[in-house]
Motif scaffolding. Structure first.
Motif, PDB file in Angstrom:
ATOM      1  N   SER A  26       0.620  -1.119  -0.052  1.00  0.00           N
ATOM      2  CA  SER A  26       0.172  -0.150  -0.090  1.00  0.00           C
ATOM      3  C   SER A  26       0.840   1.386  -0.005  1.00  0.00           C
ATOM      4  N   PRO A  27       0.944   1.855  -1.057  1.00  0.00           N
ATOM      5  CA  PRO A  27       1.765   3.220  -1.141  1.00  0.00           C
ATOM      6  C   PRO A  27       1.454   4.206  -0.213  1.00  0.00           C
ATOM      7  N   GLY A  28       0.543   4.136   0.431  1.00  0.00           N
ATOM      8  CA  GLY A  28      -0.118   5.313   1.440  1.00  0.00           C
ATOM      9  C   GLY A  28       0.387   4.825   2.878  1.00  0.00           C
ATOM     10  N   HIS A  29       0.937   3.624   2.951  1.00  0.00           N
ATOM     11  CA  HIS A  29       1.241   3.334   4.384  1.00  0.00           C
ATOM     12  C   HIS A  29       2.334   4.059   4.895  1.00  0.00           C
ATOM     13  N   GLY A  30       1.902   4.519   6.136  1.00  0.00           N
ATOM     14  CA  GLY A  30       3.077   5.405   6.673  1.00  0.00           C
ATOM     15  C   GLY A  30       4.210   4.960   7.422  1.00  0.00           C
ATOM     16  N   VAL A  31       5.378   5.858   7.682  1.00  0.00           N
ATOM     17  CA  VAL A  31       6.478   5.117   8.113  1.00  0.00           C
ATOM     18  C   VAL A  31       6.868   6.112   9.450  1.00  0.00           C
ATOM     19  N   LYS A  32       7.563   5.681  10.388  1.00  0.00           N
ATOM     20  CA  LYS A  32       8.008   6.252  11.429  1.00  0.00           C
ATOM     21  C   LYS A  32       9.387   6.268  11.635  1.00  0.00           C
ATOM     22  N   ILE A  33       9.811   7.302  12.407  1.00  0.00           N
ATOM     23  CA  ILE A  33      11.398   7.485  12.696  1.00  0.00           C
ATOM     24  C   ILE A  33      11.749   5.952  13.414  1.00  0.00           C
ATOM     25  N   GLY A  34      12.789   5.460  12.925  1.00  0.00           N
ATOM     26  CA  GLY A  34      13.247   4.192  13.394  1.00  0.00           C
ATOM     27  C   GLY A  34      12.928   2.949  12.666  1.00  0.00           C
ATOM     28  N   ASP A  35      12.073   3.149  11.618  1.00  0.00           N
ATOM     29  CA  ASP A  35      11.663   2.072  10.915  1.00  0.00           C
ATOM     30  C   ASP A  35      12.726   1.741   9.873  1.00  0.00           C
ATOM     31  N   VAL A  36      12.791   0.558   9.628  1.00  0.00           N
ATOM     32  CA  VAL A  36      13.688   0.040   8.731  1.00  0.00           C
ATOM     33  C   VAL A  36      13.235  -0.281   7.446  1.00  0.00           C
ATOM     34  N   LEU A  37      13.396   0.197   6.265  1.00  0.00           N
ATOM     35  CA  LEU A  37      12.974   0.000   5.125  1.00  0.00           C
ATOM     36  C   LEU A  37      14.022  -0.833   4.116  1.00  0.00           C
ATOM     37  N   THR A  38      13.438  -1.617   3.496  1.00  0.00           N
ATOM     38  CA  THR A  38      14.375  -2.951   2.696  1.00  0.00           C
ATOM     39  C   THR A  38      13.660  -2.455   1.248  1.00  0.00           C
ATOM     40  N   ILE A  39      14.414  -1.858  -0.001  1.00  0.00           N
ATOM     41  CA  ILE A  39      14.041  -1.561  -1.145  1.00  0.00           C
ATOM     42  C   ILE A  39      14.707  -2.310  -2.097  1.00  0.00           C
ATOM     43  N   ALA A  40      14.250  -2.958  -2.787  1.00  0.00           N
ATOM     44  CA  ALA A  40      14.930  -3.788  -4.002  1.00  0.00           C
ATOM     45  C   ALA A  40      14.490  -2.799  -5.193  1.00  0.00           C
ATOM     46  N   LEU A  41      15.959  -2.371  -5.830  1.00  0.00           N
ATOM     47  CA  LEU A  41      16.016  -1.497  -6.959  1.00  0.00           C
ATOM     48  C   LEU A  41      16.908  -2.101  -7.859  1.00  0.00           C
ATOM     49  N   ASP A  42      16.278  -2.630  -9.140  1.00  0.00           N
ATOM     50  CA  ASP A  42      16.867  -3.224  -9.968  1.00  0.00           C
ATOM     51  C   ASP A  42      17.745  -4.396  -9.593  1.00  0.00           C
ATOM     52  N   ARG A  43      18.923  -4.469  -9.637  1.00  0.00           N
ATOM     53  CA  ARG A  43      19.756  -5.709  -9.050  1.00  0.00           C
ATOM     54  C   ARG A  43      20.389  -5.334  -7.670  1.00  0.00           C
ATOM     55  N   ASN A  44      19.820  -4.261  -6.995  1.00  0.00           N
ATOM     56  CA  ASN A  44      20.442  -3.696  -5.848  1.00  0.00           C
ATOM     57  C   ASN A  44      19.499  -3.772  -4.856  1.00  0.00           C
ATOM     58  N   VAL A  45      19.692  -4.009  -3.579  1.00  0.00           N
ATOM     59  CA  VAL A  45      18.926  -4.014  -2.337  1.00  0.00           C
ATOM     60  C   VAL A  45      19.340  -2.836  -1.397  1.00  0.00           C
ATOM     61  N   ARG A  46      18.624  -1.799  -1.159  1.00  0.00           N
ATOM     62  CA  ARG A  46      18.959  -0.805  -0.004  1.00  0.00           C
ATOM     63  C   ARG A  46      18.177  -1.008   1.379  1.00  0.00           C
ATOM     64  N   VAL A  47      18.978  -0.940   2.294  1.00  0.00           N
ATOM     65  CA  VAL A  47      18.531  -1.197   3.567  1.00  0.00           C
ATOM     66  C   VAL A  47      18.513   0.273   4.378  1.00  0.00           C
ATOM     67  N   LEU A  48      17.446   0.774   4.637  1.00  0.00           N
ATOM     68  CA  LEU A  48      17.658   2.303   5.204  1.00  0.00           C
ATOM     69  C   LEU A  48      16.732   2.164   6.521  1.00  0.00           C
ATOM     70  N   ARG A  49      17.451   3.180   7.441  1.00  0.00           N
ATOM     71  CA  ARG A  49      16.645   3.352   8.627  1.00  0.00           C
ATOM     72  C   ARG A  49      16.428   4.832   8.650  1.00  0.00           C
ATOM     73  N   VAL A  50      15.101   4.988   9.219  1.00  0.00           N
ATOM     74  CA  VAL A  50      14.440   6.489   8.917  1.00  0.00           C
ATOM     75  C   VAL A  50      14.784   7.147  10.304  1.00  0.00           C
ATOM     76  N   THR A  51      15.477   8.492   9.912  1.00  0.00           N
ATOM     77  CA  THR A  51      15.890   9.029  11.093  1.00  0.00           C
ATOM     78  C   THR A  51      15.236  10.341  11.297  1.00  0.00           C
ATOM     79  N   GLY A  52      14.723  10.868  10.286  1.00  0.00           N
ATOM     80  CA  GLY A  52      13.926  11.992  10.188  1.00  0.00           C
ATOM     81  C   GLY A  52      12.887  12.200   9.025  1.00  0.00           C
ATOM     82  N   PHE A  53      12.224  13.510   9.072  1.00  0.00           N
ATOM     83  CA  PHE A  53      11.512  13.859   8.383  1.00  0.00           C
ATOM     84  C   PHE A  53      11.747  15.087   7.845  1.00  0.00           C
ATOM     85  N   ALA A  54      11.397  15.668   6.538  1.00  0.00           N
ATOM     86  CA  ALA A  54      11.597  17.149   6.009  1.00  0.00           C
ATOM     87  C   ALA A  54      10.372  17.806   6.165  1.00  0.00           C
TER      88      ALA A  54
END
Length: 76
Positions: A26-54
């Motif tokens: 669901s593209p509208g799902h919210g994320v919070k500070i501290g959440d870990v996002l795993t994103i599969a892009l082409d042949r790469n996988v990025r693992v990111l922890r949210v630390t803030g919002f703009a």
């Protein structure tokens, strides 16, 4: 990770994004500070922890301080 919101929404809808290890479709799902996002892009996988919002949308350089690259062991 992508240039447009529509591209980000397409990644989520296609099941290429996990939030805290749980696949999100669901593209509208919210994320919070501290959440870990795993994103599969082409042949790469990025693992990111949210630390803030703009307050406003910005360019790529303005958001680099809002996440940690978990696999690189620190700030991205």
């Amino acid at each position: 990770m992508v240039k447009a919101r529509t591209s980000a929404a397409a990644l989520v809808s296609a099941g290429h994004v996990r939030i805290n290890g749980v696949r999100e479709t669901s593209p509208g799902h919210g994320v919070k500070i501290g959440d870990v996002l795993t994103i599969a892009l082409d042949r790469n996988v990025r693992v990111l922890r949210v630390t803030g919002f703009a307050e406003r949308r910005g360019d790529a350089t303005s958001v680099r301080g809002l996440y940690d690259d978990v696999e690189a062991g620190g700030r991205s």
